[in-house]
Design a protein around this motif. Structure first.
Motif, PDB file in Angstrom:
ATOM      1  N   LEU A 140       1.786  -1.627  -3.075  1.00 28.30           N
ATOM      2  CA  LEU A 140       1.137  -0.392  -2.635  1.00 28.30           C
ATOM      3  C   LEU A 140       1.323  -0.194  -1.130  1.00 28.30           C
ATOM      4  N   CYS A 141       1.206  -1.289  -0.372  1.00 27.79           N
ATOM      5  CA  CYS A 141       1.446  -1.211   1.074  1.00 27.79           C
ATOM      6  C   CYS A 141       2.880  -0.781   1.350  1.00 27.79           C
ATOM      7  N   ARG A 142       3.815  -1.415   0.669  1.00 25.08           N
ATOM      8  CA  ARG A 142       5.233  -1.055   0.847  1.00 25.08           C
ATOM      9  C   ARG A 142       5.445   0.419   0.568  1.00 25.08           C
ATOM     10  N   ASP A 143       4.896   0.893  -0.555  1.00 29.09           N
ATOM     11  CA  ASP A 143       5.079   2.294  -0.946  1.00 29.09           C
ATOM     12  C   ASP A 143       4.457   3.259   0.056  1.00 29.09           C
ATOM     13  N   ALA A 144       3.399   2.814   0.745  1.00 31.20           N
ATOM     14  CA  ALA A 144       2.731   3.643   1.753  1.00 31.20           C
ATOM     15  C   ALA A 144       3.353   3.481   3.139  1.00 31.20           C
TER      16      ALA A 144
ATOM     17  N   GLU B 268     -12.930 -11.041  -3.868  1.00 30.13           N
ATOM     18  CA  GLU B 268     -14.239 -10.403  -3.713  1.00 30.13           C
ATOM     19  C   GLU B 268     -14.173  -8.898  -3.494  1.00 30.13           C
ATOM     20  N   GLN B 269     -12.975  -8.340  -3.445  1.00 32.41           N
ATOM     21  CA  GLN B 269     -12.850  -6.901  -3.250  1.00 32.41           C
ATOM     22  C   GLN B 269     -13.483  -6.162  -4.422  1.00 32.41           C
ATOM     23  N   THR B 270     -14.220  -5.117  -4.107  1.00 30.11           N
ATOM     24  CA  THR B 270     -14.846  -4.331  -5.170  1.00 30.11           C
ATOM     25  C   THR B 270     -14.216  -2.950  -5.304  1.00 30.11           C
ATOM     26  N   ARG B 271     -13.508  -2.517  -4.286  1.00 23.40           N
ATOM     27  CA  ARG B 271     -12.836  -1.211  -4.347  1.00 23.40           C
ATOM     28  C   ARG B 271     -11.434  -1.392  -4.883  1.00 23.40           C
ATOM     29  N   PRO B 272     -10.925  -0.415  -5.601  1.00 25.07           N
ATOM     30  CA  PRO B 272      -9.546  -0.512  -6.111  1.00 25.07           C
ATOM     31  C   PRO B 272      -8.538  -0.632  -4.964  1.00 25.07           C
TER      32      PRO B 272
ATOM     33  N   ILE C 206      -3.623   3.211  10.078  1.00 25.03           N
ATOM     34  CA  ILE C 206      -3.357   1.779  10.156  1.00 25.03           C
ATOM     35  C   ILE C 206      -1.910   1.549   9.742  1.00 25.03           C
ATOM     36  N   THR C 207      -1.171   0.792  10.532  1.00 25.05           N
ATOM     37  CA  THR C 207       0.226   0.504  10.200  1.00 25.05           C
ATOM     38  C   THR C 207       0.454  -0.957   9.803  1.00 25.05           C
TER      39      THR C 207
ATOM     40  N   VAL D  99      -5.639   0.873   0.213  1.00 20.66           N
ATOM     41  CA  VAL D  99      -4.364   1.172   0.881  1.00 20.66           C
ATOM     42  C   VAL D  99      -4.307   2.633   1.300  1.00 20.66           C
ATOM     43  N   LYS D 100      -4.813   3.525   0.459  1.00 21.33           N
ATOM     44  CA  LYS D 100      -4.853   4.954   0.799  1.00 21.33           C
ATOM     45  C   LYS D 100      -5.702   5.171   2.051  1.00 21.33           C
TER      46      LYS D 100
END
Length: 169
Positions: free
Chosen positions: A76-80, A36-40, A53-54, A45-46
């Motif tokens: 994406l989480c890993r990369d951030a 249901e997510q509407t945002r990319p 947030i960690t 994650v950004k």
């Protein structure tokens, strides 16, 4: 000796003191289903990263969720540098209620935990799994049983139970 500051509010919760790799592990709640997510995902994650947030609580997944899409978000989480807490219906509130509270079937619950671990547990951004939100005295024994099962299946993960607010009910 290293000191840990614990800050709780309605909007932000400490992921777990059991996350020694982060000085201040900070979580956020994500209540929507993954589908249901509407945002990319990149934007989400950004935003988590910019907010400090960690240990974000991932959107709700299940056995039917698009595994490749979830893994891309975990990448994406890993990369951030974020360590996600998975919120999967095979482990969290619905599974605890169905298998442990109503049916009294710990092996069915264990099978769900194993399935969720097989899907997400090996990803480097998966710090752990969300088990239950604010259990009351009527079900706390079942939630503790769930936590024991989860720790037996993978003691290296954070198995998160939200005990806030913990009232005398």
């Amino acid at each position: 000796m290293k000191k840990t500051i614990v800050i709780f509010s309605a909007a932000v919760s400490l992921a777990a003191v059991a996350a020694p790799e982060a000085e201040y592990p900070i979580a956020c709640w994500t209540y929507m289903r993954f589908e249901e997510q509407t945002r990319p995902h990149e934007t989400i994650v950004k935003d988590w990263k910019e907010l400090g947030i960690t240990h974000p609580l991932m959107p709700v997944t299940s056995a039917r969720t698009d595994k490749a899409a979830v893994r891309r978000m975990l990448d994406l989480c890993r990369d951030a540098g974020l360590k996600a807490i998975m919120c999967d219906e095979r482990v969290d509130n619905p599974a605890v209620m169905r298998h442990l509270v109503k049916d009294g079937n710990p092996e069915a619950y264990r099978a769900g935990v194993r399935s969720a671990l097989a899907d997400w547990g090996s990803h480097p951004a998966c710090a752990g799994f969300y088990i239950y939100d604010e259990p009351d005295s009527n079900i706390v024994d079942s939630v503790i049983s769930a936590a024991r099962i989860c720790r037996e299946e993978d003691a290296s993960k954070i198995w998160y139970i939200n005990l806030l607010p913990w009232y005398d009910w």
